[in-house]
Design an enzyme around this catalytic site. Sequence first.
Site, PDB file in Angstrom:
ATOM      1  CB  ALA A 167      -0.914  -0.006   1.218  1.00  0.00           C
ATOM      2  CD1 TRP A 169      -2.552   3.524   2.012  1.00  0.00           C
ATOM      3  CD2 TRP A 169      -1.704   3.081   4.028  1.00  0.00           C
ATOM      4  NE1 TRP A 169      -3.139   2.359   2.453  1.00  0.00           N
ATOM      5  CE2 TRP A 169      -2.631   2.062   3.694  1.00  0.00           C
ATOM      6  CE3 TRP A 169      -1.038   2.992   5.256  1.00  0.00           C
ATOM      7  CZ2 TRP A 169      -2.908   0.994   4.536  1.00  0.00           C
ATOM      8  CZ3 TRP A 169      -1.305   1.927   6.097  1.00  0.00           C
ATOM      9  CH2 TRP A 169      -2.237   0.941   5.734  1.00  0.00           C
ATOM     10  CB  CYS A 170       2.052   0.733   4.067  1.00  0.00           C
ATOM     11  SG  CYS A 170       3.001  -0.399   5.098  1.00  0.00           S
ATOM     12  CB  ALA A 171       5.912   3.608   7.300  1.00  0.00           C
TER      13      ALA A 171
END
Length: 481
Positions: A167, A169-171
Amino acid sequence: MVSTSKIKSVDFYRKIPRDLTEASLSGAGLSILAAFSMIFLFGMELNDYMRVSTSTSIVVDKSSDGDFLRIDFNMSFPALSCEFASVDVSDVLGTNRLNITKTIRKYSIDSRLNPTGSEFHSGPVTKGVKHDEETDEEYGEGSVLLNRLNFDRISHKHAILVVNFYAPWCAWSNRLKPSWEKAAKIIRERYDPETDGRILMGKVDCTEEADLCKRNHIQGYPSIRIFRKGSDVREDHGHHEHEAYYGDRDTDSLVKVMEDLVAPISFQSSEGAPSNIATEIKDDAKRPAPSAGGCKIEGFVRVKKVPGNLIISAHSVSHSFDASQMNMSHVISHFSFGKKITPWVLSDMKRLLPHLGRSHDRLNGLSYISNSSDSYANVTIEHYLQPVKIEVMTKSYKLVEEYEYTAHSSLVHSLQIPVAKFHFEPSPMQVLITEDSKSFSHFITNVCAIIGGVFTVAGILDSVLHNAMRLVKKVELGKNF
């Protein structure tokens, strides 16, 4: 020697010669009535003597500081994957145990709560995952972007397909991206997809391909899956059986894993029929991926007898979760405090107190479902439980120690990742139920009182009735003369 006549003088029950007695119809009726009265009252007294009676008292719980309270449970989460399902315990004394596995068993289930395989083994808890050091070095796009249109075609074309479900947005996904692309580029150069075809590294953006990720039961990001051509397609469910990779995510580790996957597959086998060769999983970095999107969790935990929480949630030290997509709906098959009670003990316990044991499993069979609509996003399901200790004492020994509890549940919107929380607060008081003993001498005394009392009352009634009838006869004779 004492003469016989002197002994007879102390006889309390002197006999009247039968010739001097007179039988009457009224006396016979009263005798029959008295006999039935004696039998009836004797039966009632015997029933009361045989019936178990108890006394109940409220006392302070005298459990020692080292005593633990056992919590048994069996719950099904149709939308929580066993891959990340975690059982955590905490209390007001500072205890905080995460991802308990020793006494917990997990089974993958489908949306209808049907099991889809054997027990799911999570493997040992990892402390951390190694990544490449952050640099400004340029890297190219080495992996293939997959979507719902080309996923099946590409997975059938290559002997091994390793996919990064991520994803943006996932760090953690962003930390993996450079090393993933570098490793994919190295593997592409060593095993050309067109001329070799044994392995290919791909990626799926789960924000764009939500259905594809859901089909493969992806709930944490990034999730690395290993698909093998020929042995992976399941026609009955329409998805792939595959492995999940949980190892280090630096470039060198990823390249080594890919090399190990390719090693057992010959170049010729990748060009012909689909290969059925599967690399044996020898380490904890690769384990079977969950076969369904739900999870049944059963087992027990031991907690201190202080207020605390039992929490079921999605947990990982190297994955991120989309809170808006997490659904903690669950069905409770069993939830109880204290040791399990065997059936024969339970039956003996109900002999002492028939209504005992009706609240030791108050949550059993209840469902707590939150819909997938926006109004139900980020919903935490909380249960507030107050267990009370009950001790049942027989005349000679302690029969059983059980816990009954009250339960109140609610759905709460949360800013964090949704969880299923069971907040328990043991009562400082306990109920003591004691079996009252009954004296046999008291029973015999009552029986004698019944016999003597009925006999005496019947005799008085017979005398009154007899005298009344004689008086009536005298009156009638007076009138005649």
